[in-house]
Write an enzyme that holds these catalytic residues in place. Structure first.
Site, mmCIF file in Angstrom:
data_model
loop_
_atom_site.group_PDB
_atom_site.id
_atom_site.type_symbol
_atom_site.label_atom_id
_atom_site.label_comp_id
_atom_site.label_asym_id
_atom_site.label_seq_id
_atom_site.Cartn_x
_atom_site.Cartn_y
_atom_site.Cartn_z
ATOM 1 N N ASP A 61 5.291 1.824 -3.253
ATOM 2 C CA ASP A 61 6.777 1.600 -3.933
ATOM 3 C C ASP A 61 6.784 1.572 -5.396
ATOM 4 O OD1 ASP A 61 8.014 1.343 -1.431
ATOM 5 O OD2 ASP A 61 7.312 -0.578 -1.118
ATOM 6 N N ASP A 99 13.330 -0.183 0.364
ATOM 7 C CA ASP A 99 12.270 0.192 1.427
ATOM 8 C C ASP A 99 12.511 -0.473 2.541
ATOM 9 O OD1 ASP A 99 9.808 0.899 2.314
ATOM 10 O OD2 ASP A 99 8.860 -0.984 1.749
#
Length: 775
Positions: free
Chosen positions: A522, A323
């Site tokens: 996430d 990420d």
């Protein structure tokens, strides 16, 4: 009722067989039997010697049968069965000395395993012992101790000296001195000032301080780490199951070899000798010891691994998905540049904006205030402050009406249009400052790259990670710039949680895949990956719960440490298991040919066992490819110069501002701006560069391989000095001529822009290459 009593007795017997006391007692008994028999043999009391050795053999035979039965109940037919057959065989053929040696070997091996696992698990167990059970809550007229489960977000707490911070919260005293080693693995103390976050699990290393809880016990940082620690173990690691598979064919091979030796030679002693040397404790001990040692090593680096299976998988990973926000970048906006309108200075623009924003909860406001305080600017107390959501704040600062926020005006001066253009190119957000209804400056903010991110990417590459891809919900242009700086293999931007899961599944089809993230969005992707890694220091509880590995310190380069540790642990585990098995096979062949007698074979196997287990314990030590370890003095210098970098940002901005003004209107105002920039260079920046050259670089050289490792940075110092002297020469000429001559402008402007570029690049290189080495 009798049935339940029988089950209880069986369970009690199983626990007794697994007790460390039994293993330690067996080691004492077998050692005593071996020594006693040796003394009797030396005194020619052969019968007494055989009695001692026979008793030593029997003392191991009984618990060994119990261990085999327990293993069979769990579905494992391990090599302990060979030990039982060998012990029984020595009793049958009268090789009592060999039997005692096997008994001592078995007791030593199991004691070594227990000691190794106890040492390896020490760090993880200390997390559990460290967990707080209660908190001191402040009421209207008293401070009372309450169970930790009763603490709610918003409660006022008191943390005394030496106490563990019970829940995540914000410091409400002037400062708090915290020992965060239980969370980060680093022994250095951290100072948290009023309003800053204190994470649960840190120890108060200073005086008592007030804490405003921002989370409950279950939602706090330390609770998530403890949940992971409770699940940590090596028994489920694939590499350990690999050892079980080795044992599955090694056992029948050993029995077949023993039977063949007996059949061909007609000697039962040869068969016993084969069984004696075919008792390889390392086959089932070495792999778990190496993996558990790796777990311990990782925990010391601020990496909590859920179990040995995750560590083993991490060692096989070849694809890494990351990420962006909060993982590769800092995760919050930071001031990139301050621009002042003609007639104003950047320092005053920042000071005025931060003064108004002191009491605003907006994330951009906090960034301005933090930067002003880092640069030691004295802020004024604002009055009549009002805030318009989504637009900005208004108030009075030092008698002037001030606005900070968004400016929607269509008609803007040239300098403001240039700011808009820079913001577009840099992917930055602009907040405008107006004083008495006149636009006087702008602050550019962006989420910067972590200083340790480039270093982490380089180390991941060297560790064998072949593919690095960014998955982000951010805009493609911003993501592409970050990926280009880091040299990533791919970017997938504009993704939502579902898109990230799909991307993870696509990559898993080609290689063992790791996903790294920190936010709630996430969590699904972390769960979908082969190994999910959460940035637990500031990440969400959801991402930590979904992860197999949590980085408890706010550094992405610890992931590279974890990969290196995982690879080394797996390599040592396989090496130890295979090494022990191959040595045992060679000894079996020699015993089958009659070259090794049972007694000699028992001594040989004891040596093999100890050597292989000690080899597995190497996973507890740092490998050569792990992070550079700096001396404490070097770490202190890094922290000092890193703080100076933050304080010197206004000097860099003054150089850029002087160049811009020289380009717009090369008159007296521009000359004054160049004079001010040169003063700052002379008084603040050049002494900093000199100190780096003569203090920091020599301190770093031993850890980095010698003075040559800092040579390119030293060359940058030389260039910075050269450009500064060139600017000084231009100023001398301007003073002599009563102003800047037209023929000076191009070169002076080139010097200023060039110096600004060199300084920014040099600062970035030092922060990524050197400052990222220190915790």
């Amino acid at each position: 009722m009798n049935r339940f009593l029988l089950v209880a007795r069986v369970r009690s017997s199983t626990a007794a067989l697994a007790s460390p006391r039994l293993e330690h007692g067996l080691l004492v008994v077998t050692t005593a039997a071996l020594v006693g028999g040796g003394v009797a043999h030396f005194l020619d009391a052969t019968g007494l010697a055989d009695l001692f050795w026979g008793l030593g053999t029997v003392s191991a035979f009984v618990p060994a049968v119990g261990w085999v039965l327990v293993a069979l109940r769990r579905g494992h037919a391990g090599v302990d069965l060979i030990a039982v057959l060998a012990l029984g065989g020595t009793l049958a053929v009268g090789e009592y000395l060999a039997g005692t040696l096997i008994a001592l070997m078995l007791a030593t091996g199991r004691t070594l395993e227990e000691a190794a696992q106890r040492r390896a698990y020490h760090d993880l167990h200390s997390l559990l012992a460290h967990a707080p059970r209660s908190a001191r809550r402040r009421t209207d007229d008293d401070v009372v101790r309450v169970p930790l489960g009763e603490v709610a977000a918003g409660d006022a707490l008191v943390v005394g000296p030496g106490e563990v911070v019970p829940v995540d919260g914000r410091v409400e005293s002037a400062e708090a001195v915290l020992d965060e080693s239980a969370l980060t693995g680093e022994p250095l103390q951290a100072t948290r000032h009023r309003g800053e976050v204190a994470r649960s699990g840190a120890v108060n290393a200073g005086g008592a301080f007030d804490l405003r809880a921002t989370a409950t016990e279950q939602d706090s940082t330390y609770a998530g780490i403890v949940r992971l620690a409770r699940q940590a173990g090596a028994e489920s690691a694939p590499v350990v199951r690999l050892a079980d598979r080795y044992a599955a064919w090694f056992l029948p091979l050993a029995l077949a070899t023993a039977a063949l030796a007996w059949l061909v030679s007609g000697s039962a002693v040869r068969a016993v000798a084969v069984l004696v040397v075919a008792t390889p404790c390392p086959l089932l001990l070495a792999a778990p010891v190496a993996v558990v040692s790796g777990l311990s090593r990782a925990s010391r680096r601020g990496v909590v691994v859920r179990d040995g299976g995750a560590l083993e998988n991490l060692g096989r990973a070849r694809t890494l998905l990351l990420d962006k926000t909060g993982t590769l970048t800092v995760g919050r906006p930071c001031v990139r540049d301050v621009v002042a309108a003609p007639g104003h200075v950047p320092t005053e623009v920042l000071r005025t904006a931060a003064s108004l924003d002191q009491f605003s909860p907006h994330v951009l406001a906090q960034a301005l205030v933090d930067t002003a305080r880092d640069r030691r600017l004295e802020l004024s107390e604002p009055t009549e402050v009002t805030e318009e959501p989504g637009r900005g704040a208004r108030g009075i600062v030092d008698g002037h009406r001030v606005f900070i926020g968004r400016d929607d005006a269509q008609a803007r001066p040239a300098w403001a249009k240039a700011v808009d253009n820079r913001a577009l190119l840099d992917g930055a957000t602009v907040t405008w400052l107006a004083v008495d209804e006149h636009l006087t400056g702008a602050v550019l903010l962006r989420d910067p790259l972590r200083h340790d991110a480039p270093h982490a990417v380089r180390r991941l590459r060297s560790a064998g990670i072949a593919r690095l891809v960014m998955l982000t919900g951010d805009r493609a242009a911003t993501a592409q710039e970050v990926a280009a700086v880091l040299g990533l293999d791919g970017v997938r931007a504009g993704l939502g949680p579902t898109d990230k899961v799909a991307a993870v599944r696509d990559e898993r089809e080609h290689a063992v895949t790791v996903m790294v993230g920190d936010g709630v969005n996430d969590a699904p992707a972390l769960a979908a990956a082969d190994i999910g890694v959460a940035m637990g220091a500031r990440g969400s509880t959801a991402s930590s719960e979904a992860a197999d590995i949590v980085l408890t310190t706010d550094r992405v380069d610890r992931l590279a440490d974890a990969v290196v540790i995982a690879q080394r642990s797996r390599r040592i585990a396989v090496q130890s298991a295979l090494g022990g098995m191959l040595l045992s096979l060679a000894a079996m062949a020699a015993a089958a040919l009659g070259l090794i007698q049972p007694t000699v074979g028992a001594l040989l196997q004891e040596g093999i066992d100890i050597a292989v287990i000690l080899n597995a314990l190497r996973a507890l030590r740092a490998g050569r490819s792990e992070q550079v370890v700096l001396a404490p003095a070097a770490e202190a210098l890094i922290h000092r110069f890193a703080a100076e970098h933050d304080a010197l940002q206004d000097v860099l901005q003054s150089v850029r501002a002087a160049a811009d003004r020289l380009s717009r209107a090369p008159g007296p105002t521009a000359l004054a701006s160049v004079e001010e920039a040169h003063r700052l260079l002379t008084e603040r920046l050049l002494p900093h560069e000199y100190a780096e050259e003569h203090e920091l670089y020599p301190a770093l050289a031993p850890s980095l391989g010698g003075p040559e490792s800092t040579a390119t940075m030293s060359r940058a110092h030389t260039e910075i000095g050269r450009l500064s002297r060139r600017i000084a020469t231009h100023l001398q000429l301007a003073r002599a001529n009563g102003g800047l001559a037209p023929e000076q402008l191009d070169d002076l402007r080139s010097c200023l822009y060039g110096l600004n570029t060199v300084l920014r690049l040099h600062f970035t290189q030092e922060e990524e290459s050197y400052f990222s080495l220190a915790p």
